[in-house]
Design a protein around this motif. Structure first.
Motif, PDB file in Angstrom:
ATOM      1  N   ILE A 283      45.369  45.636  34.989  1.00 28.26           N
ATOM      2  CA  ILE A 283      45.560  44.648  33.935  1.00 28.26           C
ATOM      3  C   ILE A 283      44.749  45.021  32.692  1.00 28.26           C
ATOM      4  N   GLY A 284      43.486  45.387  32.893  1.00 26.71           N
ATOM      5  CA  GLY A 284      42.644  45.782  31.767  1.00 26.71           C
ATOM      6  C   GLY A 284      43.185  46.994  31.034  1.00 26.71           C
ATOM      7  N   THR A 285      43.690  47.966  31.790  1.00 33.16           N
ATOM      8  CA  THR A 285      44.224  49.191  31.187  1.00 33.16           C
ATOM      9  C   THR A 285      45.473  48.896  30.363  1.00 33.16           C
ATOM     10  N   SER A 286      46.381  48.105  30.917  1.00 31.30           N
ATOM     11  CA  SER A 286      47.618  47.794  30.211  1.00 31.30           C
ATOM     12  C   SER A 286      47.331  47.008  28.929  1.00 31.30           C
ATOM     13  N   TRP A 287      46.435  46.051  29.014  1.00 33.50           N
ATOM     14  CA  TRP A 287      46.115  45.246  27.838  1.00 33.50           C
ATOM     15  C   TRP A 287      45.469  46.103  26.753  1.00 33.50           C
ATOM     16  N   TRP A 288      44.541  46.973  27.131  1.00 38.44           N
ATOM     17  CA  TRP A 288      43.881  47.815  26.130  1.00 38.44           C
ATOM     18  C   TRP A 288      44.872  48.797  25.500  1.00 38.44           C
ATOM     19  N   ALA A 289      45.772  49.346  26.288  1.00 36.47           N
ATOM     20  CA  ALA A 289      46.789  50.252  25.745  1.00 36.47           C
ATOM     21  C   ALA A 289      47.655  49.532  24.714  1.00 36.47           C
ATOM     22  N   ALA A 290      47.974  48.268  24.979  1.00 36.89           N
ATOM     23  CA  ALA A 290      48.777  47.487  24.036  1.00 36.89           C
ATOM     24  C   ALA A 290      48.011  47.250  22.734  1.00 36.89           C
ATOM     25  N   VAL A 291      46.733  46.886  22.846  1.00 33.57           N
ATOM     26  CA  VAL A 291      45.922  46.618  21.656  1.00 33.57           C
ATOM     27  C   VAL A 291      45.772  47.884  20.810  1.00 33.57           C
ATOM     28  N   VAL A 292      45.503  49.014  21.461  1.00 35.10           N
ATOM     29  CA  VAL A 292      45.344  50.267  20.727  1.00 35.10           C
ATOM     30  C   VAL A 292      46.657  50.684  20.070  1.00 35.10           C
ATOM     31  N   SER A 293      47.770  50.425  20.730  1.00 37.17           N
ATOM     32  CA  SER A 293      49.067  50.760  20.144  1.00 37.17           C
ATOM     33  C   SER A 293      49.304  49.961  18.858  1.00 37.17           C
ATOM     34  N   LEU A 294      48.976  48.682  18.892  1.00 40.12           N
ATOM     35  CA  LEU A 294      49.149  47.863  17.694  1.00 40.12           C
ATOM     36  C   LEU A 294      48.215  48.342  16.580  1.00 40.12           C
ATOM     37  N   TYR A 295      46.987  48.660  16.921  1.00 44.00           N
ATOM     38  CA  TYR A 295      46.039  49.184  15.926  1.00 44.00           C
ATOM     39  C   TYR A 295      46.548  50.500  15.351  1.00 44.00           C
ATOM     40  N   ARG A 296      47.114  51.329  16.215  1.00 43.01           N
ATOM     41  CA  ARG A 296      47.662  52.614  15.758  1.00 43.01           C
ATOM     42  C   ARG A 296      48.723  52.410  14.686  1.00 43.01           C
TER      43      ARG A 296
ATOM     44  N   SER B  52      52.804  44.843  22.444  1.00 44.75           N
ATOM     45  CA  SER B  52      53.524  46.117  22.446  1.00 44.75           C
ATOM     46  C   SER B  52      54.825  46.004  21.659  1.00 44.75           C
ATOM     47  N   GLY B  53      55.490  44.854  21.756  1.00 43.45           N
ATOM     48  CA  GLY B  53      56.701  44.640  20.974  1.00 43.45           C
ATOM     49  C   GLY B  53      56.421  44.671  19.486  1.00 43.45           C
ATOM     50  N   ALA B  54      55.285  44.093  19.065  1.00 43.97           N
ATOM     51  CA  ALA B  54      54.899  44.137  17.657  1.00 43.97           C
ATOM     52  C   ALA B  54      54.655  45.574  17.207  1.00 43.97           C
ATOM     53  N   ALA B  55      54.039  46.378  18.083  1.00 42.63           N
ATOM     54  CA  ALA B  55      53.819  47.787  17.750  1.00 42.63           C
ATOM     55  C   ALA B  55      55.144  48.523  17.575  1.00 42.63           C
ATOM     56  N   VAL B  56      56.108  48.222  18.433  1.00 40.03           N
ATOM     57  CA  VAL B  56      57.427  48.858  18.324  1.00 40.03           C
ATOM     58  C   VAL B  56      58.094  48.472  17.009  1.00 40.03           C
ATOM     59  N   LEU B  57      58.052  47.192  16.652  1.00 37.62           N
ATOM     60  CA  LEU B  57      58.676  46.735  15.410  1.00 37.62           C
ATOM     61  C   LEU B  57      58.012  47.367  14.194  1.00 37.62           C
ATOM     62  N   LEU B  58      56.694  47.476  14.232  1.00 37.56           N
ATOM     63  CA  LEU B  58      55.994  48.112  13.112  1.00 37.56           C
ATOM     64  C   LEU B  58      56.355  49.590  12.994  1.00 37.56           C
ATOM     65  N   SER B  59      56.562  50.240  14.140  1.00 35.08           N
ATOM     66  CA  SER B  59      56.894  51.667  14.103  1.00 35.08           C
ATOM     67  C   SER B  59      58.255  51.936  13.471  1.00 35.08           C
ATOM     68  N   LEU B  60      59.147  50.937  13.532  1.00 37.93           N
ATOM     69  CA  LEU B  60      60.482  51.119  12.960  1.00 37.93           C
ATOM     70  C   LEU B  60      60.450  51.304  11.449  1.00 37.93           C
TER      71      LEU B  60
END
Length: 259
Positions: free
Chosen positions: A180-193, A248-256
Motif C-alpha cells: 500500500i505504501g509503495t503504490s501510494w508513493w508511486a502515485a504521488v511521485v507520478s503526479l509530481y513528475r 494516478s489518473g490526474a498524472a495521466v491527464l496531465l501527461s496528455l
C-alpha cells in the motif's frame, strides 16, 4: 537538472544503489535470491501458504484459511506488479530527481510503517473497545454496514490466539501495508513528475506506468469482501485504492497535454 539515461528492457546489469525499492534491495542482498518475477511470486506463495496450512492444521484454525489465502494472494500479486513497476520505471529516461524521489527516498517504507501501526492500533485497541458499534466512517459507505460483534483477531483465532498464528498474520499484514505504501508513493511521485519535472518525453511510457500502478492498487480490492463487517478497514482499503486511482489518473491527464 540531470536526466538519467534509460536502461533498455532485458538488460542484465544490476540496478544501482538508490534505483530500487527497499524490498528489492533486501531480497537481492540474500544469497541466491532471484527477482525474476514469476519464480519469486511462486516462492512467496509456496512459503506463506504452506506455513498457513501447517498453522491451521496444528491449531484447528480453518476459519482463518480463506481470508488468509486471499491476503497472501494479494501480497504475492502485489510483489509481482511492484517488480514490474520498478523494472519498467528504470527503462525510461527521466530527470534524476524523479528516480531519487521514487526509489532513493525510501518514503514507501515510512508510509508502510504508518499504515502498519494504524492497523495494529485498530486491531488490538479500537476493535476490542468498540466491537459492534458503527463508527462515524460508516456513514460514507454506499450501503448500510452491520459491524461485527467481536474483534477480527478473536473471530479468526479465538479468545486465546496462538502466538505462531498471530505472528504469521502480522507478517502477511506488514507485506500488504508495504505494498500500500509503495503504490501510494508511486502515485504521488507520478503526479509530481507531471507537475514539475516533465519535459514532454517518455509520456507514453509514464502513462503505462501510471495505469500499471492503478492495477497494483486495485489488487487490494480482493480483500474487500472479507471486510464488509469491518467499516474502518473497509473504508481504509477502499479509500487507498480510490486515492491511487484519482492521483494516478490526474498524472495521466496531465501527461496528455505534453503529447
Amino acid at each position: 537538472m540531470g536526466t538519467r539515461t534509460a536502461r533498455h528492457p532485458g538488460e542484465t546489469e544490476e540496478p544501482a544503489f538508490g534505483e530500487t525499492w527497499v524490498y528489492e534491495s533486501i531480497v537481492s542482498a540474500l544469497p541466491g535470491a532471484n527477482l525474476a518475477g514469476a519464480p519469486a511470486v511462486a516462492l512467496q506463495l509456496g512459503v506463506f501458504l504452506g506455513a498457513m496450512v501447517i498453522v491451521a492444521a496444528a491449531y484447528g484454525l480453518w476459519q482463518a484459511v480463506v481470508p488468509g489465502v486471499a491476503a497472501v494472494a494479494v501480497a504475492a500479486v502485489g510483489s509481482y506488479l511492484m517488480l514490474r513497476l520498478s523494472e519498467a520505471s528504470r527503462t525510461a529516461a527521466a530527470p534524476s530527481r524523479y528516480y531519487r524521489l521514487l526509489f532513493g527516498s525510501s518514503i514507501e517504507v515510512v508510509l508502510a510503517v504508518l499504515a502498519f501501526i494504524a492497523l495494529l492500533t485498530h486491531l488490538f485497541v479500537y476493535e476490542p473497545q468498540f466491537a459492534g458499534e458503527a463508527p462515524p466512517l460508516a456513514a460514507i459507505l454506499p450501503l448500510p454496514v452491520e459491524p461485527a460483534t467481536e474483534p477480527l483477531v478473536t473471530a479468526l483465532f479465538g479468545e486465546e490466539p496462538p502466538v505462531v498464528a498471530v505472528y504469521l498474520t502480522l507478517l502477511v499484514l506488514w507485506d500488504l501495508c508495504y505494498r500500500i505504501g509503495t503504490s501510494w508513493w508511486a502515485a504521488v511521485v507520478s503526479l509530481y513528475r507531471e507537475l514539475r519535472l516533465s519535459d514532454g518525453t517518455e509520456t507514453a511510457t509514464f502513462r503505462r506506468l501510471d495505469v500499471l500502478n492503478v492495477g497494483f492498487a486495485a489488487t487490494q480490492t480482493l480483500l474487500l469482501p472479507f471486510l464488509f463487517d469491518r467499516p474502518v478497514l473497509l473504508v481504509a482499503v477502499g479509500g487507498h485504492v480510490g486515492a491511487v486511482v484519482v492521483v494516478s489518473g490526474a498524472a495521466v491527464l496531465l501527461s496528455l497535454r505534453n503529447d
